[in-house]
Enzyme design. Sequence first.
Site: not given
Lengths: 322, 322
Positions: B140, B143-144
Amino acid sequence: MSTEKVVIIGSGPAGLTGAIYAARAALKPLVFEGFNAGGLIPGGQLMFTTEVENYPGFPEGLSGPKMMKAFRDQAERFGTRYLREDVTEVDFSRRPFVIKSDEHTVETHTVIIATGARANWLNLENEQRLAKSGGGVSACAVCDGAMPVYRNQELVVIGGGDSAIEEGSYLTKFAGKVHIVHRRDQLRASKAMQERFFKLVDEGKMEPIWNTVVTDVLGDASITGVRLKNVKTGEQRDFACKGLFLAIGHTPNTELFKDHLDTDEKGYIKLARPGRTYTSVEGVFAAGDVADHTYRQAVTAAGTGCMAALDAERWLAEKGIE
Amino acid sequence: MSTEKVVIIGSGPAGLTGAIYAARAALKPLVFEGFNAGGLIPGGQLMFTTEVENYPGFPEGLSGPKMMKAFRDQAERFGTRYLREDVTEVDFSRRPFVIKSDEHTVETHTVIIATGARANWLNLENEQRLAKSGGGVSACAVCDGAMPVYRNQELVVIGGGDSAIEEGSYLTKFAGKVHIVHRRDQLRASKAMQERFFKLVDEGKMEPIWNTVVTDVLGDASITGVRLKNVKTGEQRDFACKGLFLAIGHTPNTELFKDHLDTDEKGYIKLARPGRTYTSVEGVFAAGDVADHTYRQAVTAAGTGCMAALDAERWLAEKGIE
């Protein structure tokens, strides 16, 4: 004047979650937090909420202002910039769009509208005071109804539409009895809601007080009752209760945008694609209560704020705007 | 056997937020948390996430497991009950519905499906180990990708569809260069995405590695590179990088439900009303990634979990089920 990539209007859960996501996508969002247009303040409706128990992640609950400070700090940490000003004018007919406050004029490629909605109140002095102090006056049964202070108590709901019956029937799970105060002698609610209402009345959980308005809210530290006036006879009386819930609708904060994009008959911004945050103007996205007359929760607003930032980010990338 | 009002299947952000709201509505939800069906564990995908920086309300970030414990405690506080078991069978053809695990058979008036989706992985041992330890392997980018460890570094994205280009172009905001490893010699992505890709290649921000697969992930505490194999020549080589992002799709966890309600061509649950959580079966609601192939964020899942609980509560009230 440099052109912004994303301007966010509004600083409740939707606006600030949009800011967190836009900032993490390196879009350096600029947030018009608001100042006091329409009685709203930076942080939105939660600034008037003493205790939030249903925003996931905080098992012990936390105060609305503390929660919004956390959102704000988080967005700032990743590069969000804030203007504590009300937007006074927008122009979506030219590109880049133009956003104006009394002090600034800003050009921007995308806009996220997250100005929220405001509950309609009676605007009585003691009603407002007790609503702000957590003294048993609320415009959201789902938010506040489960609090122990309302258990097995007499509660009053004002309103006669679907949401009055919906909020009232939610409260019957906890209350001793829920009294529906309505200015007419019948409900405006839908047939299904009427059936629900009469069933609850049969079961002794709900009771109508017809042809009646609330003229005052009684109580010092917390509510002790309401003053009722029969609109046919003019007769006044005091009615004891431990909670008052307003269910006379909401007004979306869309006055600024009405002439610039599609809104529905109640003024809410219309979304152009199911399950997305696109509005009728490409590059303008909407999040939170300003486009939601169904759920109106902090976490649903935050969810759509995230969606709006991701939609804006993808839209900018598609257009090749770096 | 008593009949439940709400059974929730799944215990990620969607399921547990549904539980918080259903519990506060005095519906005493029963949550099948899962045990390890399909490699998933109670708490969902976030249990594999070392640091969550974008869930609003936590300016300093927190670990995925800590976050899910907070959600779980909060739902429990209001009366949620848990079964740490996988659901093995559902029957939506009779009412009340029937839900079975190896140990329990439960009847229920409504169901909230929140079983999520799983990212597709290569299933290499070191890939899995580094993904779970926060060692620079992720499925992701949103997300990261913003983590400091990826700034100005060489990153590898595996995949050739829209999401590979989307995730890759998101990463170009931070990376030195993003290398797209794809097993074919052209993208499967849409025309718009192809254009975006070639523009980024022209700008030196992205680079394709065609006809190639990753056969191993290198690195001890964190990733140092990947082993590549050219599928045409069979030639192998090591390629240094500081981050590996998988973008080879997701699989919704809907195997149990496929024969019982409408799913789309990728297996995601189809929602029956725009902006709501109703499925094709009345009384069955869906929340989170199991019905979302667009956003897949903790806060969007939580938002729809709240919506599903409110939809279920209103549906029960409409049907007069107390």
